[in-house]
Scaffold this motif. Structure first.
Motif, short mmCIF file in Angstrom:
data_model
loop_
_atom_site.label_atom_id
_atom_site.label_comp_id
_atom_site.label_asym_id
_atom_site.label_seq_id
_atom_site.Cartn_x
_atom_site.Cartn_y
_atom_site.Cartn_z
N GLU A 153 -6.40 -1.98 5.20
CA GLU A 153 -6.99 -2.44 3.94
C GLU A 153 -6.30 -3.70 3.44
O GLU A 153 -6.98 -4.63 2.96
CB GLU A 153 -6.92 -1.34 2.89
CG GLU A 153 -7.45 -1.71 1.52
CD GLU A 153 -8.92 -2.07 1.48
OE1 GLU A 153 -9.40 -2.50 0.41
OE2 GLU A 153 -9.62 -1.91 2.51
N VAL A 168 -3.25 -3.67 -2.12
CA VAL A 168 -3.34 -4.68 -3.17
C VAL A 168 -2.45 -5.85 -2.77
O VAL A 168 -1.52 -5.69 -1.96
CB VAL A 168 -2.89 -4.10 -4.54
CG1 VAL A 168 -1.37 -3.99 -4.62
CG2 VAL A 168 -3.43 -4.91 -5.71
N ASN A 183 -3.87 6.32 -0.70
CA ASN A 183 -4.95 5.47 -0.18
C ASN A 183 -6.09 5.34 -1.19
O ASN A 183 -7.22 5.04 -0.83
CB ASN A 183 -5.48 6.02 1.15
CG ASN A 183 -4.50 5.86 2.29
OD1 ASN A 183 -3.96 6.82 2.80
ND2 ASN A 183 -4.24 4.60 2.68
N GLY A 184 -5.76 5.56 -2.46
CA GLY A 184 -6.75 5.45 -3.52
C GLY A 184 -6.95 4.01 -3.96
O GLY A 184 -6.43 3.06 -3.37
N SER A 185 -7.69 3.86 -5.04
CA SER A 185 -7.99 2.52 -5.58
C SER A 185 -6.76 1.93 -6.25
O SER A 185 -5.99 2.63 -6.90
CB SER A 185 -9.13 2.61 -6.60
OG SER A 185 -10.31 3.10 -6.00
N ALA A 186 -6.59 0.62 -6.08
CA ALA A 186 -5.50 -0.08 -6.74
C ALA A 186 -5.84 -0.33 -8.20
O ALA A 186 -7.00 -0.60 -8.55
CB ALA A 186 -5.24 -1.41 -6.04
N TYR A 187 -4.83 -0.24 -9.06
CA TYR A 187 -5.01 -0.61 -10.47
C TYR A 187 -3.65 -0.97 -11.05
O TYR A 187 -2.60 -0.60 -10.51
CB TYR A 187 -5.66 0.51 -11.28
CG TYR A 187 -4.79 1.74 -11.47
CD1 TYR A 187 -3.96 1.86 -12.57
CD2 TYR A 187 -4.82 2.78 -10.55
CE1 TYR A 187 -3.17 2.99 -12.74
CE2 TYR A 187 -4.04 3.91 -10.71
CZ TYR A 187 -3.21 4.00 -11.82
OH TYR A 187 -2.42 5.12 -11.98
N SER A 239 0.86 -1.19 0.00
CA SER A 239 0.00 0.00 0.00
C SER A 239 0.89 1.23 0.00
O SER A 239 2.04 1.19 0.44
CB SER A 239 -0.95 0.02 1.22
OG SER A 239 -0.24 0.20 2.44
N THR A 257 -6.62 -7.50 -8.05
CA THR A 257 -7.58 -6.77 -8.89
C THR A 257 -8.16 -7.68 -9.98
O THR A 257 -9.03 -7.26 -10.72
CB THR A 257 -6.95 -5.53 -9.54
OG1 THR A 257 -6.06 -5.94 -10.60
CG2 THR A 257 -6.21 -4.68 -8.53
N ASP A 297 -2.92 9.98 -3.86
CA ASP A 297 -3.05 8.65 -4.43
C ASP A 297 -2.75 7.50 -3.46
O ASP A 297 -3.09 6.35 -3.74
CB ASP A 297 -2.11 8.51 -5.64
CG ASP A 297 -2.39 9.53 -6.73
OD1 ASP A 297 -3.58 9.82 -6.95
OD2 ASP A 297 -1.43 10.04 -7.34
N GLY A 302 -1.94 1.89 -4.31
CA GLY A 302 -2.88 2.78 -3.66
C GLY A 302 -3.11 2.37 -2.21
O GLY A 302 -2.18 2.13 -1.46
#
Length: 298
Positions: A271, A109, A136-140, A70, A89, A134, A106
């Motif tokens: 997370e 993940v 703590n944002g969404s993983a991609y 993370s 993901t 970014d 993020g």
């Protein structure tokens, strides 16, 4: 007379630029991995580049079990061989030599991989610290085939922009990450973009001359400056180079995580624990259904 072709310089003189090397190391070897940079040592000098491993693994070597991250993006660059990948993901596949894996962790993940095929796997994995917007944002994730990596002169552009080439991977923090090949006797002049005071190189093959040093199988960190850097190749040479503006935040470190504050780190680690429990539950269910799934280490 000097000639400039696509950023490559051919000199009649023997001198190189005077931008000094601040630190250099061959790192510490751990089997098939050589740890060149960690967040607690050189990573503090060259952040946002906070971690760098060189891998050299024979066919049949141990896989990289599924593990969490993370607050960072990982950039995997195989230079020979192939590696398999899978992540939480839902992405999975094979990355060939010269391809690029960009995993933006993020807020959390899990991913893993291993050697695919019978060829020795060599290359680098880099961690890039993400900015507060970014971390703590969404993983991609984004995966590039070798043909999708643009180049200008001797440099392939993994991240950022060099010459007329721009990476299709977009980053919020201005940075360049280049893979450079020089032939024996060839010289190359790198002018960092405006504001890029952080710069380093790591040598993969051959001997690389810069300032008063000859580098081989090591990483060198340059003094903070906007000054250009000149390189010369002794033998056919291959190396990676990073440059960036400085990362203005202190590093809050977890075991697999790097954040800009203890609060952001707590959110990230919470997370990845949640995702880990979910993976464990799904793996147990899939085993009951006799479906083969990747193993992971908690």
């Amino acid at each position: 007379m000097n000639a400039i072709v696509e950023g490559t310089l051919f000199f009649n003189r023997n001198t190189l630029s005077e931008r000094r090397v601040r630190d250099r190391t061959q790192g510490s070897n751990h089997g098939g991995l050589t740890r060149l940079v960690s967040p607690s040592d050189l990573g503090n000098l060259i952040k946002p580049f906070v971690f760098l491993d060189y891998f050299d693994v024979a066919p049949g070597g141990p896989p990289m079990n599924m593990h969490p991250h993370s607050g960072i993006a990982t950039v995997t660059l195989p230079l020979s061989g192939k590696t398999g990948y899978y992540d939480s993901t839902g992405k999975q596949g094979i990355l060939s030599a010269g391809g690029v894996e960009w995993m933006n962790a993020g807020g959390g993940v899990w991913h893993g991989g291993g050697i695919a095929g019978g060829e020795r796997l060599k290359g680098y994995q880099l961690w890039v610290a993400l900015p507060p917007e970014d971390e703590n944002g969404s993983a991609y994730s984004r995966y590039l085939s070798p043909e999708q990596v643009p180049s200008s002169g001797p440099a392939r552009v993994i991240l950022g922009r060099y010459g007329q080439a721009e990476s299709p991977i977009r980053t919020r923090m201005p940075m360049n990450y280049l893979h450079v090949r020089l032939k024996d006797g060839e010289r190359w002049h790198y002018q960092p973009p405006a504001g890029h005071i952080v710069a380093w190189v790591a040598t993969h093959r051959g001997k690389l001359r810069t300032a008063d040093w000859t580098l081989q199988n090591e990483i060198a960190v340059f003094e903070e400056s906007s000054q250009a850097i000149d390189f010369g190749a002794n033998g056919d040479t291959e190396f990676i180079l990073g440059s960036s503006i400085g990362h203005p935040h202190e590093l809050a470190l977890g075991y697999y995580s790097v954040h800009t504050s203890s609060e952001a780190l707590e959110r990230g680690e919470a997370e990845i624990r949640r995702i880990g429990r979910q993976i464990q539950s799904e793996n147990l269910l899939n085993r009951k259904r006799h479906i083969r799934v990747p193993e992971y280490s908690a």
